[in-house]
Design a protein around this motif. Structure first.
Motif, PDB file in Angstrom:
ATOM      1  N   THR A 171       0.837  -1.210   0.000  1.00 48.59           N
ATOM      2  CA  THR A 171       0.000   0.000   0.000  1.00 48.59           C
ATOM      3  C   THR A 171       0.861   1.245   0.000  1.00 48.59           C
ATOM      4  O   THR A 171       1.847   1.326   0.728  1.00 48.59           O
ATOM      5  N   SER A 180      -2.809   0.183  -4.009  1.00 50.73           N
ATOM      6  CA  SER A 180      -2.778  -1.005  -3.165  1.00 50.73           C
ATOM      7  C   SER A 180      -2.775  -2.237  -4.060  1.00 50.73           C
ATOM      8  O   SER A 180      -3.337  -2.219  -5.161  1.00 50.73           O
ATOM      9  N   ALA A 181      -2.131  -3.311  -3.584  1.00 52.81           N
ATOM     10  CA  ALA A 181      -2.038  -4.544  -4.364  1.00 52.81           C
ATOM     11  C   ALA A 181      -2.114  -5.739  -3.433  1.00 52.81           C
ATOM     12  O   ALA A 181      -1.867  -5.641  -2.232  1.00 52.81           O
ATOM     13  N   LEU A 324      -8.767  -0.787 -11.590  1.00 53.70           N
ATOM     14  CA  LEU A 324      -8.491  -2.134 -11.102  1.00 53.70           C
ATOM     15  C   LEU A 324      -7.683  -2.881 -12.157  1.00 53.70           C
ATOM     16  O   LEU A 324      -8.168  -3.140 -13.261  1.00 53.70           O
ATOM     17  N   TYR A 326      -5.387  -6.391 -13.002  1.00 57.30           N
ATOM     18  CA  TYR A 326      -5.388  -7.777 -12.534  1.00 57.30           C
ATOM     19  C   TYR A 326      -4.639  -8.660 -13.530  1.00 57.30           C
ATOM     20  O   TYR A 326      -4.414  -8.272 -14.683  1.00 57.30           O
ATOM     21  N   ALA A 350     -16.200  -6.626  -8.171  1.00 62.88           N
ATOM     22  CA  ALA A 350     -15.511  -5.379  -7.834  1.00 62.88           C
ATOM     23  C   ALA A 350     -16.507  -4.324  -7.380  1.00 62.88           C
ATOM     24  O   ALA A 350     -16.260  -3.589  -6.410  1.00 62.88           O
ATOM     25  N   THR A 354     -15.908  -3.619  -3.382  1.00 60.10           N
ATOM     26  CA  THR A 354     -15.055  -2.455  -3.130  1.00 60.10           C
ATOM     27  C   THR A 354     -15.842  -1.299  -2.542  1.00 60.10           C
ATOM     28  O   THR A 354     -15.473  -0.742  -1.513  1.00 60.10           O
ATOM     29  N   LEU A 363      -9.471  -4.471  -1.652  1.00 60.01           N
ATOM     30  CA  LEU A 363      -8.741  -5.528  -2.353  1.00 60.01           C
ATOM     31  C   LEU A 363      -8.707  -6.818  -1.544  1.00 60.01           C
ATOM     32  O   LEU A 363      -8.812  -7.917  -2.109  1.00 60.01           O
ATOM     33  N   ARG A 364      -8.533  -6.710  -0.247  1.00 54.91           N
ATOM     34  CA  ARG A 364      -8.509  -7.920   0.586  1.00 54.91           C
ATOM     35  C   ARG A 364      -9.818  -8.688   0.444  1.00 54.91           C
ATOM     36  O   ARG A 364      -9.828  -9.908   0.241  1.00 54.91           O
ATOM     37  N   CYS A 367     -10.206 -10.100  -3.198  1.00 57.55           N
ATOM     38  CA  CYS A 367      -9.357 -11.260  -3.414  1.00 57.55           C
ATOM     39  C   CYS A 367      -9.935 -12.499  -2.743  1.00 57.55           C
ATOM     40  O   CYS A 367     -10.015 -13.577  -3.348  1.00 57.55           O
ATOM     41  N   LEU A 384      -4.079  -8.570  -7.907  1.00 54.45           N
ATOM     42  CA  LEU A 384      -4.989  -7.448  -8.070  1.00 54.45           C
ATOM     43  C   LEU A 384      -4.287  -6.174  -7.620  1.00 54.45           C
ATOM     44  O   LEU A 384      -3.539  -6.184  -6.637  1.00 54.45           O
ATOM     45  N   LEU A 386      -5.202  -1.871  -7.161  1.00 55.23           N
ATOM     46  CA  LEU A 386      -6.214  -0.819  -7.196  1.00 55.23           C
ATOM     47  C   LEU A 386      -5.518   0.527  -7.055  1.00 55.23           C
ATOM     48  O   LEU A 386      -4.766   0.749  -6.109  1.00 55.23           O
TER      49      LEU A 386
END
Length: 406
Positions: A171, A180-181, A324, A326, A350, A354, A363-364, A367, A384, A386
Motif C-alpha cells: 500500500t 494497493s495490491a 483495477l 489484474y 468489484a 469495493t 482488495l482484501r 481477493c 490485483l 487498485l
C-alpha cells in the motif's frame, strides 16, 4: 518523570521505545515494546497480519506465553485492522499498526479499568506509540527472519522469496492518490509482480505476469522489474521502458516465452492517464462504485517480443476514480464445474466488494471473494492492484482518533 512527561506521559514511552530498540534484534522487538509501554499500559502485544490477511498472529516474546491468533473478520482486533481505527473493549484497546499507511497488524494495549477511551490526548498518544511500533517493525524486518516467520503459516517457495523481496509495499498513500495490491497464492507466487513510484506530479504504476510457473517465471518478472526501473530512473518514458524490458528478456532469459503487463503514468494534478498494454488483460475503470469501461487501448505485443508498432493510449480520470488492474490468474480460475471466473464476474464482484471501502480493505475482500470461487488452490498467480485518484481517499487510510467501548 519531568514536567513535560507528566503533562503528556506518552512522551516518556516513546523516548524509551526509541532508546531500547536502537540495538534490538527483530526477535527482541515485542519484548521491548511491552517494556516501553509498561508505565502506561499493563501489557502490550504486537499482532502481525498473516500473509493471506486472514488472521492476526501475536509476536512471541521471551518469558511470556503468546495469546492465540485472532481472525480478522470476526474479532475487535480484526475490526481495528480492517477499519484502520482504534477499537476499545473493557480493559483493553486495539490500535491499528501501520508503517505509514501500510497495514501491518494491530497493537493490543491492556489498560485495566481506569483508561479513558474518550480522552483525545490518550488516544493520540496511543496512535503515536502504535505508529512508531509499525515503523520499527518495517525497519527491523531486513535484519532477521523473526518478523517474517510470524506472518507465515507454511514454507514459501523459492520463486515467492525472490518476488516478494523485489516488490514495493502493498500500500502507498499520498495526498492525491492511493495504490494497493494483493497477490495470491502468496506462498507460491511465480511470475506475477507489480510496481509503482510517485514523484512530483506523476504517479507511475505497473503490473506484470511472466508466462510459466515457479522460479523461472519469477526470474522473468525480476528481469522486467529491474529493466523498467532502470529506464524509469533514467527519466525515460513508457515506450522506452517497454523496449528496455524487451531487451532485458532477450539478453538474459531468451528461453522464456514472454511477460505481459501494463505500464501507466497518472498526472496527479490533471488526472491525465497515459498507458500501454503488453498483451495483458485490460484494466477496469470504476467511477462512483460502478465499472464504466475497460481500458482496452494502447496495445502492443508482450514484453520480450519486439513490437515496432507501440502505441501509448490516453484517458482522463475524474477525481475519485479507481483503476483495477489484474492478472489472468484471477479471471481464468475455474470452479469445480470447470467454469472460468471471467472478467464479467470480476467486474460485478468489484462493484459489490469495493464500494467506498479503503483500497487495501477493498482488495482484501475482493481477493478472498474471488478465491472462494476456485476449486482448490489457484493453479496460477492471481494479482490485483487498485489505483485511486482522490484526496478524500486519504482520510479513510489514516487511524481515526476515537474509540467507543464495545
Amino acid at each position: 518523570m519531568n514536567a513535560a512527561n507528566d503533562a503528556w506521559p506518552w512522551r516518556a514511552a516513546l523516548a524509551e521505545l526509541v532508546r531500547q530498540t536502537r540495538l534490538a534484534q527483530p526477535d527482541e522487538l515485542a519484548g521491548e515494546v511491552a517494556a516501553a509501554a509498561g508505565p502506561l499500559a499493563r501489557d502490550a502485544w504486537i499482532y502481525l497480519v498473516d500473509q493471506e490477511q486472514r488472521e492476526l498472529i501475536a509476536m512471541p516474546r521471551p518469558g511470556a506465553e503468546s495469546p492465540p491468533s485472532l481472525p480478522v473478520e470476526t474479532t475487535p482486533a480484526g475490526r481495528a485492522f480492517m477499519a484502520v481505527e482504534p477499537v476499545a473493549q473493557p480493559g483493553r484497546l486495539w490500535m491499528p499498526m501501520l508503517d505509514g499507511t501500510e497495514r501491518l497488524g494491530v497493537l493490543e494495549l491492556v489498560t485495566g479499568g481506569d483508561a479513558r477511551f474518550d480522552d483525545e490526548d490518550f488516544l493520540a498518544g496511543c496512535d503515536l506509540f502504535s505508529q512508531l511500533v509499525g515503523h520499527l517493525i518495517a525497519t527491523k524486518i531486513p535484519y532477521g527472519d523473526a518478523l517474517l516467520k510470524v506472518r507465515r503459516r507454511r514454507r514459501m517457495s523459492e520463486a515467492s522469496e525472490l518476488v516478494w523481496r523485489l516488490l514495493p509495499p502493498l500500500t502507498f498513500v499520498s495526498r492525491r492518490a492511493v495504490v494497493s495490491a494483493i497477490l495470491e497464492p502468496c506462498y507460491e507466487v511465480g511470475g506475477d509482480g507489480f510496481d509503482y513510484a510517485a514523484d512530483r506530479s506523476s504517479l507511475f504504476f505497473a503490473i506484470f505476469d511472466t508466462a510459466g510457473h515457479h522460479l523461472r517465471a519469477g526470474l522473468g518478472t525480476a528481469v522486467v522489474l529491474a529493466a523498467v526501473r532502470a529506464s524509469r530512473r533514467s527519466d525515460e518514458g513508457l515506450a522506452e521502458m517497454a523496449r528496455a524490458a524487451d531487451r532485458a528478456l532477450e539478453e538474459y532469459l531468451p528461453e522464456l516465452r514472454f511477460t505481459t503487463g501494463v505500464l501507466a503514468e497518472l498526472n496527479l494534478e490533471s488526472g491525465r492517464l497515459r498507458y500501454l498494454n503488453a498483451g495483458h488483460p485490460p484494466p477496469l475503470l470504476l467511477r462512483r462504485g460502478r465499472v464504466v469501461r475497460a481500458l482496452a487501448a494502447g496495445r502492443r505485443m508482450p514484453f520480450g517480443v519486439a513490437d515496432p508498432h507501440l502505441e501509448i493510449a490516453e484517458d482522463a480520470l475524474e477525481r475519485g476514480d479507481r483503476l483495477l488492474l489484474y492478472t489472468d490468474g484471477v479471471t481464468e480460475a475455474r470452479d469445480r464445474h470447470g467454469e472460468a471466473f471471467g472478467a464479467d464476474r470480476l467486474a460485478v464482484l468489484a462493484e459489490r466488494e469495493t464500494g467506498q471501502l479503503p483500497a487495501p480493505e477493498a482488495l482484501r475482500r475482493l481477493c478472498h471473494a474471488a478465491l472462494a470461487h476456485y476449486d482448490g488452490p489457484p493453479a496460477d498467480d492471481a494479482t490485483l492492484m487498485l489505483v485511486e485518484w482522490s484526496a478524500e481517499a486519504v482520510r479513510t487510510m489514516l487511524p481515526v482518533p476515537s474509540a467507543a467501548p464495545d
